[in-house]
Enzyme design. Sequence first.
Site, PDB file in Angstrom:
ATOM      1  N   LYS A  73       0.907  -1.026  -0.041  1.00 17.20           N
ATOM      2  CA  LYS A  73      -0.115   0.018   0.156  1.00 17.20           C
ATOM      3  C   LYS A  73       0.814   1.194   0.010  1.00 17.20           C
ATOM      4  O   LYS A  73       1.801   1.346   0.717  1.00 17.20           O
ATOM      5  CB  LYS A  73      -0.951   0.155   1.314  1.00 17.20           C
ATOM      6  CG  LYS A  73      -1.782   1.003   1.303  1.00 17.20           C
ATOM      7  CD  LYS A  73      -2.827   0.587   2.329  1.00 17.20           C
ATOM      8  CE  LYS A  73      -3.846   1.745   2.589  1.00 17.20           C
ATOM      9  NZ  LYS A  73      -4.928   1.672   3.795  1.00 17.20           N
ATOM     10  N   SER A 148      -9.802   1.636   2.614  1.00 19.09           N
ATOM     11  CA  SER A 148      -8.973   2.490   1.882  1.00 19.09           C
ATOM     12  C   SER A 148      -7.963   1.540   1.086  1.00 19.09           C
ATOM     13  O   SER A 148      -7.307   2.272  -0.014  1.00 19.09           O
ATOM     14  CB  SER A 148      -8.211   3.466   2.677  1.00 19.09           C
ATOM     15  OG  SER A 148      -7.425   2.973   3.439  1.00 19.09           O
ATOM     16  N   SER A 172     -10.112  -0.663   7.018  1.00 18.06           N
ATOM     17  CA  SER A 172      -9.496  -0.553   5.604  1.00 18.06           C
ATOM     18  C   SER A 172      -8.815  -1.504   4.967  1.00 18.06           C
ATOM     19  O   SER A 172      -8.359  -1.645   3.845  1.00 18.06           O
ATOM     20  CB  SER A 172      -8.707   0.856   5.742  1.00 18.06           C
ATOM     21  OG  SER A 172      -9.283   2.037   5.754  1.00 18.06           O
TER      22      SER A 172
END
Lengths: 476, 93
Positions: A73, A148, A172
Amino acid sequence: MTIASAKQLLQSGEQTAEGLVSDCLERIQEQNKELNALLWVSETALEEARELDRRREAGEEIGPLGGIPIVIKDNILVKGWPNQSASQILEGHRSAYDATVIERLRRAGAVLIGCANMDEFAMGSSTESSHFGATKNPWDTLRVPGGSSGGSAAAVAAGFVPAALGSDTGGSIRQPASLCGVVGLKPTYGRVSRFGLMAMASSLDQIGPITRTVEDAALVMQAMEGKDPRDATSVELTQTTSPELITDSLKGVKIGIPDEYVLDGMDETIKQLVMDAVAQLKKAGAKIEHISMPHTKYALAAYYVLMPCEASSNLGRYDGLRFGYHSLGDTLEKTYARSRGEGFGSEVKRRILLGSFALSAGYYDAYYRKALQVRTLIKRDFDEALKRVDAIVTPTSPSVAWPIGEKFGDPLTMYLSDIYTITANLATVPAMSIPCGFSQGLPVGMQIMGRPFDEHTLYRIGMSYQHVTDWHTRTP
Amino acid sequence: MDIKHIAKLARLDLTGEEEKTYGEQLGSLLAYVDTLQELDTRDVPELQHAMEVTNVFREDAVEGCEPDVRERALANFSKRKNDLLQVQGVFDV
């Protein structure tokens, strides 16, 4: 492709690390333009894989994740990578050092492929708030992948890589895993070092894996968990992850179903699929009990005080001077305000304002202090429930993936999509989402939460379920 | 809520349009958050720390920074003078 199956191919000599990585890069080349799951791809990945192959041929041990391609990420620092947390305010930033999890994954032999798209600074539930545009859900490219960590989940679901790292502050990792039909684990707070993770809400953030199988999630955790002197909240583990010790018998395991997690107006199919999954767990030997967690309905409100408060403080470091976007004003103070006003996107500014308000003079007791007290009540709900049962099962998300744009203009509706996942962060407990079926052709996830540092029970339940179901083997 | 005041505290330049939108949105978020006031929390302690950890101390000693990491950190500065971050004046002179 799973980590476990890739390891077998490498061990039997049917595949090389170079082969695995070049297949992965080919899939990215073919599909990333449409999905926008990755923001940047490493130019050295192939060379790193060749080096691992050379070392292995020379008889060296290359580590438990030797040659396995993994996506990271964008808010986790990798030295030299253009990590921006998908924000304009970090335009031009290059990471100066590796996060602890990155050092550990490299030591375990993993090949790091590139940065995954995400909501800006991990603020969002759809990956639409990225400065670089939304990621598309591989199951239906007109829909969001969740967020997210939407780029990480989409990259695994689309088969780019067998594993990706995400971060989870209120869901997330788990919510996008659910919406993309893959496994996502938020470890117990303190199990994984946060050093090198761009902080959003420091008392809630954890890094965790997104994979196709529960076994793979355990393999990634084994490589990256454990105390780190550079994160004072990381904990010396008394029970480390041992994927080989996970048994799939659920004899003696007690699972609680909280009445408060059934909402008015929730998707009936999701409810039914989760109850079907619970019936499977019962068949595997688990005992099912109804439990009550009476403060659940206050969790989202408490979260939307605490998270913005912590975020508004953490994001103070983006001053337009030390890294990233810079917009010169007449005075130093104006330079700060201009750089931040222009560099941050709308969701980030909304949360900074909300947090700054709640912490401002005269409001602290009514908001921040009150929310910390409610956090205690929510933690007590978990403590009580987990005295009676070993794990708690709920849906991960009240809905399947929704069309891009549908909730983006309406913050509160967007925030409600995290309603099942935020309690685990507030209570610091581990929680995992695993695929449990499809509604309207879109993946549905079930969430399993457990006692602090007892990820082992989550793996047991998840693995037992994946042995008798094949949802996790379906691909878009 | 006085959005202009909060934006100043947060060092955020907002456009007139943004002030209006955020004012409305934050109003409805705060109305939602107000459900917390229903709960009686007298005598409930605050959960200040996620873990039951106490202070972690180390020796107050200077530890070396890898030259490579140091140079990479400096390279991110918007403006530098040798190894220093160059900024506008803080005080009026």
